[in-house]
Scaffold this active site. Sequence first.
Site, PDB file in Angstrom:
ATOM      1  N   GLU A 138      46.289  56.185  39.960  1.00 57.06           N
ATOM      2  CA  GLU A 138      45.871  56.858  38.728  1.00 57.06           C
ATOM      3  C   GLU A 138      45.481  58.309  38.955  1.00 57.06           C
ATOM      4  O   GLU A 138      45.718  59.173  38.091  1.00 57.06           O
ATOM      5  CB  GLU A 138      44.722  56.094  38.057  1.00 57.06           C
ATOM      6  CG  GLU A 138      45.159  54.866  37.261  1.00 57.06           C
ATOM      7  CD  GLU A 138      45.488  53.663  38.132  1.00 57.06           C
ATOM      8  OE1 GLU A 138      45.241  53.727  39.361  1.00 57.06           O
ATOM      9  OE2 GLU A 138      45.997  52.659  37.604  1.00 57.06           O
ATOM     10  N   HIS A 163      38.740  44.431  32.079  1.00 54.96           N
ATOM     11  CA  HIS A 163      39.910  44.686  31.227  1.00 54.96           C
ATOM     12  C   HIS A 163      39.528  44.581  29.751  1.00 54.96           C
ATOM     13  O   HIS A 163      40.348  44.190  28.929  1.00 54.96           O
ATOM     14  CB  HIS A 163      41.014  43.664  31.514  1.00 54.96           C
ATOM     15  CG  HIS A 163      41.813  43.932  32.751  1.00 54.96           C
ATOM     16  ND1 HIS A 163      41.289  43.886  34.004  1.00 54.96           N
ATOM     17  CD2 HIS A 163      43.127  44.248  32.916  1.00 54.96           C
ATOM     18  CE1 HIS A 163      42.245  44.136  34.905  1.00 54.96           C
ATOM     19  NE2 HIS A 163      43.361  44.366  34.267  1.00 54.96           N
TER      20      HIS A 163
HETATM   21  C1  LIG Z   1      43.399  50.659  39.134  1.00 49.10           C
HETATM   22  C2  LIG Z   1      44.381  49.736  38.500  1.00 49.10           C
HETATM   23  N1  LIG Z   1      45.565  50.212  38.105  1.00 49.10           N
HETATM   24  C3  LIG Z   1      46.475  49.409  37.524  1.00 49.10           C
HETATM   25  C4  LIG Z   1      46.205  48.091  37.316  1.00 49.10           C
HETATM   26  C5  LIG Z   1      47.242  47.196  36.632  1.00 49.10           C
HETATM   27  N2  LIG Z   1      47.817  46.281  37.607  1.00 49.10           N
HETATM   28  C6  LIG Z   1      47.353  45.036  37.774  1.00 49.10           C
HETATM   29  S1  LIG Z   1      48.145  44.222  38.991  1.00 49.10           S
HETATM   30  C7  LIG Z   1      49.115  45.560  39.309  1.00 49.10           C
HETATM   31  C8  LIG Z   1      50.147  45.486  40.386  1.00 49.10           C
HETATM   32  C9  LIG Z   1      49.556  45.293  41.717  1.00 49.10           C
HETATM   33  O1  LIG Z   1      50.576  45.181  42.642  1.00 49.10           O
HETATM   34  P1  LIG Z   1      50.289  44.678  44.106  1.00 49.10           P
HETATM   35  O2  LIG Z   1      49.132  45.441  44.651  1.00 49.10           O
HETATM   36  O3  LIG Z   1      51.536  44.724  44.868  1.00 49.10           O
HETATM   37  O4  LIG Z   1      49.774  43.181  43.943  1.00 49.10           O
HETATM   38  P2  LIG Z   1      50.560  41.918  43.393  1.00 49.10           P
HETATM   39  O5  LIG Z   1      50.236  41.820  41.948  1.00 49.10           O
HETATM   40  O6  LIG Z   1      51.988  42.085  43.678  1.00 49.10           O
HETATM   41  O7  LIG Z   1      49.954  40.757  44.111  1.00 49.10           O
HETATM   42  C10 LIG Z   1      48.826  46.598  38.462  1.00 49.10           C
HETATM   43  C11 LIG Z   1      49.508  47.895  38.462  1.00 49.10           C
HETATM   44  C12 LIG Z   1      44.944  47.628  37.704  1.00 49.10           C
HETATM   45  N3  LIG Z   1      44.574  46.362  37.509  1.00 49.10           N
HETATM   46  N4  LIG Z   1      44.057  48.457  38.303  1.00 49.10           N
END
Ligand SMILES: Cc1ncc(C[n+]2csc(CCOP(=O)(O)OP(=O)(O)O)c2C)c(N)n1
Lengths: 322, 322, 340, 340
Positions: free
Chosen positions: D73, D142
Amino acid sequence: MSDDRLPDPTQGLADLHGLWRIRVLEEKVRDLRLSGEIAGSVHLAIGQEAGPVGVCTELTEADALFATYRGHGWALARGVPADAMLAELAGRTTGLNGGRGGSAYFTAPRYGFHGENSIVGAGAPIAVGAALAGKHDGSGRIAVTVFGDGALNQGATHEALNFAAAFKLGVVFVCENNLYSELTPIADMVAEPELYKRAAAYGMAGERLDGNDPSAVRDAARRALERARAGQGPTLLELMTQRLVGHYIGDAEQYRPAGEVERAKQTEPIVRLRAALAAEGVPDTDLDDCENGAREEIEQAAAAALAAPIADGATAKEHIYA
Amino acid sequence: MSDDRLPDPTQGLADLHGLWRIRVLEEKVRDLRLSGEIAGSVHLAIGQEAGPVGVCTELTEADALFATYRGHGWALARGVPADAMLAELAGRTTGLNGGRGGSAYFTAPRYGFHGENSIVGAGAPIAVGAALAGKHDGSGRIAVTVFGDGALNQGATHEALNFAAAFKLGVVFVCENNLYSELTPIADMVAEPELYKRAAAYGMAGERLDGNDPSAVRDAARRALERARAGQGPTLLELMTQRLVGHYIGDAEQYRPAGEVERAKQTEPIVRLRAALAAEGVPDTDLDDCENGAREEIEQAAAAALAAPIADGATAKEHIYA
Amino acid sequence: MPEATTMATTGAPAGLNLRYGEAINAGLVRLLTELPETLVYGEDVAKPGGVFGVTRGLRRRFGDRVFDTPISEAAILGSAVGAALMGLRPIVEIMWADFSLVALDQLVNQAANARYVSRGEAPAPIVVRTQQGNAPGACAQHSQSLEALFLHVPGLRVVMPWTAQDGYDALLAAGYSDDPVIVIENRTLYAGEKTEVRIDGPPRPAGWTTVRRPGRDATVVTWGAITARVLAAADRLVADGIDLEVVELTWLNPLDLTEVLGSLGRTGRLAVVHEANVTGGFGAEVLARVAESGVPLSTAPVRIGTPDSRIPAAPSLAEALVPSVDRIAAQLTKLVQEKP
Amino acid sequence: MPEATTMATTGAPAGLNLRYGEAINAGLVRLLTELPETLVYGEDVAKPGGVFGVTRGLRRRFGDRVFDTPISEAAILGSAVGAALMGLRPIVEIMWADFSLVALDQLVNQAANARYVSRGEAPAPIVVRTQQGNAPGACAQHSQSLEALFLHVPGLRVVMPWTAQDGYDALLAAGYSDDPVIVIENRTLYAGEKTEVRIDGPPRPAGWTTVRRPGRDATVVTWGAITARVLAAADRLVADGIDLEVVELTWLNPLDLTEVLGSLGRTGRLAVVHEANVTGGFGAEVLARVAESGVPLSTAPVRIGTPDSRIPAAPSLAEALVPSVDRIAAQLTKLVQEKP
Ligand SMILES: Cc1ncc(C[n+]2csc(CCOP(=O)(O)OP(=O)(O)O)c2C)c(N)n1
Ligand SMILES: Cc1ncc(C[n+]2csc(CCOP(=O)(O)OP(=O)(O)O)c2C)c(N)n1
Ligand SMILES: [Mg+2]
Ligand SMILES: [Mg+2]
């Protein structure tokens, strides 16, 4: 599984059971989400069960585990009872947090599971603090923090990695690289897709491993934990894995290339471990018991969870302050 | 200076003049701070002049330079007039920003100097955006962002490095490693003190170099800029240098080991370059002219700056919104 | 429970002569001494003793319970949360409140939620020391007064001590608190006058307000370093026959307006003065609570704060924005002279 | 200048039948078409079309002006600031307002300062699209309504569209604005009813408010998705003979209270309803400005919002906190029945 090693049948069966427990739990969670008993965003770890199964056997009671919104499996493997977890997801009074945490943000400190986190990257510095506390409170606590591939691009994760390395804190950073950050391939979001290489930047040990093999995970976790317990500082483990389902329930997965999930099903933890054990001559009935035992446990847990009363709105304002 | 190379005397004299301009500017800033004409925190680059002198000759008009609170020298080398800069620091109407930015946060976009920043790490993502714009606006702009060793431990810097690398953006990340993050040795705050090695984690080129040698800096900057202009993505340059003064004016520097500053004075840019040029037979008068010319320029600039009226409080509410 | 005190002179008890910064240092010493579960860390706080010298001597005295950190605010705050979850009481420093903005997540989404989500099982009793506000020459990124941001976050406590005694008491209360507490100090106060500070009492319960000056004509509510300007304005207005009651809210959360409402019952006129910019500042909350309370006012209340502007570095510009004694006095005069 | 409109039916002009999310998509399409200096980027916005589908189709249509980013972000917002300094108009998405807290620095210390410090020479006209609020099952991280944080920051603009038309108009106005604008959407609205949306007009000047319902008995000020509940409550109260005027503040900065003050002149009673928790919420600002205005009220004003609590995941718990139609109706009834 590393092809050169055969699993020890006893540990293998225990692992297969562990994998099934998580698989079945997650399937149950999906059912309950689709039937409306669980509300909101739910992130399943189907296909990613080997990480928790491999790591958690190596943790002591004093150790502190931190996970993300995709944390049901980690909690289960850490010893959090399935009924209290399902009750939590279903918003029941008997839930781990009486329904306050939900699927993506529950905590179970009495089981050494110090919380999911639904802010990407936020769990890592918190885990670093748990390890810092371990240095001061004489507990010898090691902190394990789990996050995804995408979380490595978040500033807080970076700060946590450096902080832990600079002060040689007892932290194991477990990155579950499932190839996607939400709906976007991690390969498109980094110029160096071998994420474990970031460890070197912080002067810490780093390792990429087969994250679908519980014993490979266990071995790596053991090494990392030994290093941590010996005061040699943190380790970054990159567990290569794939989810067999969407990022969240309802994800249409249009971003996944045709055949990807089908291929992943060939190498997913349960199929592989079962085949390996069968090849070693472990009888089918023993293998089936792993699944059956898990199904029975989760079925009972779900029934107990759903039998409990819905969380009482009158309590919603409690515990905001001491 | 790399011992195996002799400076080209013409470039060497130009560089010596460039170094002196910054040195004298900073000395003047210190005087004005101590006499009260300048208020607030002031961070000098005395000892760190070779970075700006080496890099800025390689920038085109379209390129965008971003610095930190320790940015006077970078601005001067980029072409920002000393009088407008000093007027800015002294809160005059004729200041670059009419006194709004001050010593730590002025900007001079018309000179391709897109701002100091006094939030550690914040300038890096902003520079990445300037490079991103360069990809879309057809300008071919490369962005150069300067920050300290300590800033590499800040989340925003990390995110910027990865973002730029992932998208192969034309950014040169210049880390001025002066051994201290404010009052704390960087060596105590990282487990891997060779900071340029972080570049590999992002899949970008990285290089550590003698940051007190303008021509070494220039060569490295040229390579990085060529890479960037060729669409090969960003580079992280680690310029090893030392400040001969405190972190800010008033810093008692008790944290610096005895003799450190004295030793640094042997290898600081001006002493070294002057000696090298003298050894090559450049006459003393030419060498002296570098200093004298700089003194004259800055003296005049300061006089002009101080002759201008103090910024008018009645204008303080302008330009909050479009 | 919040407790209101007045400046009524008490028989001077044993105390030390301390500046504001020294009093905070004394508070930290006491916490480190009495509570083995405290740690003190942050950028430059240990070996260098803090950029303002406030944490001087702690490292020498308490060893590695006091340490310097990388420039990593998310790691500082996040690790504090994690250590607190394990039962420690970390006291961390964010050098300027402006810098908290790089890591606010750890306060809002993490620290503030811990107790609530776990139903008290795993709270995060951290203390975050920071300081804020304008000082001559400070740039826009080092001048903001951000208390309103923290005050909109349920789960956090916020205190803004202005005197040396309150600095000491605030630190002590924060350290003993089982909630996350943000202690907002002010760098222009650190090296101020030495005043007598009692350091022997028990921790004072959070939530105190102080009537700094009794008066009849209007109730002036304020907090933080600007209290000095408000009192100077009030003193000056005595010559004009204006007699102001000045109530300092040392704690903004918990917020106790009993004293304010009582005072308004007598004066019928309200001003709030804060250094933060007006719109969305916590002065709005005070006006709103007063309006909701139904206490009748004889004239419209006023807020006196920095106008809704960024803060320029040049002192001549900043002075035109941050409320001065003159401007405060002028606006308070107008308030008092307003016909009901 | 802000402009107030009423719901007076106009001769229906040519328009499209769009859901809220589709209307925002249409706004983005128009901006990308008309303004070559726009970019659209953020996490999952391009190839996947956004986690809520709002940016669907943009990548295919506008190529690499629309792209996905790492989960960074600070880099998203910071790069937007940098690109804007170079003359672009980046439109970036922060998936949840809660996530802005990891990178608030880039909005508060960077974007908001750019124009001011440079005296207009180098402004940062970025558009930040985000969405916020509670939805069934959403966790404490959230669920927050954070507009008050942005509204305390001079230099930022904030709009919270509730209808599809306002969603379209807000995007368009934001994209054409020379200030940084935070567009706060709400995910519970994206897939709502299709309504007619005019997409052919010129960008509407920022600052509009809308009288959603004329009435005599009290003025109810609200914004965002909860407007629907306020209107439902008002409709329900007709049966009790209560006739409420509902004013929706689509823009909170610039804030135009002309309509509200005029309405209060007629009704003499004020309620503000927002989803954010009450203390330090922007409702305080509305009450404060009304109090300062001197408009006489016949009874004490009220704020209706989420109590000062974290938000629990279980719907049964969250529903007990976030204002429901029932609770809004009950509190408004009490307001109207209060003796002057
Ligand atoms: C600071 C923040 N930015 C964006 C999100 C939205 N978000 C939730 S899960 C996710 C993807 C995370 O990907 P990864 O770290 O690879 O974990 P995975 O879900 O694949 O286990 C995002 C962008 C969030 N929860 N927090
Ligand atoms: C986010 C943030 N944290 C802390 C500070 C306070 N601070 C200002 S300069 C500085 C040290 C920076 O060190 P380094 O990056 O090495 O740069 P140097 O000053 O040595 O050039 C610190 C901690 C800040 N301005 N911003
Ligand atoms: Mg992933
Ligand atoms: Mg440095």
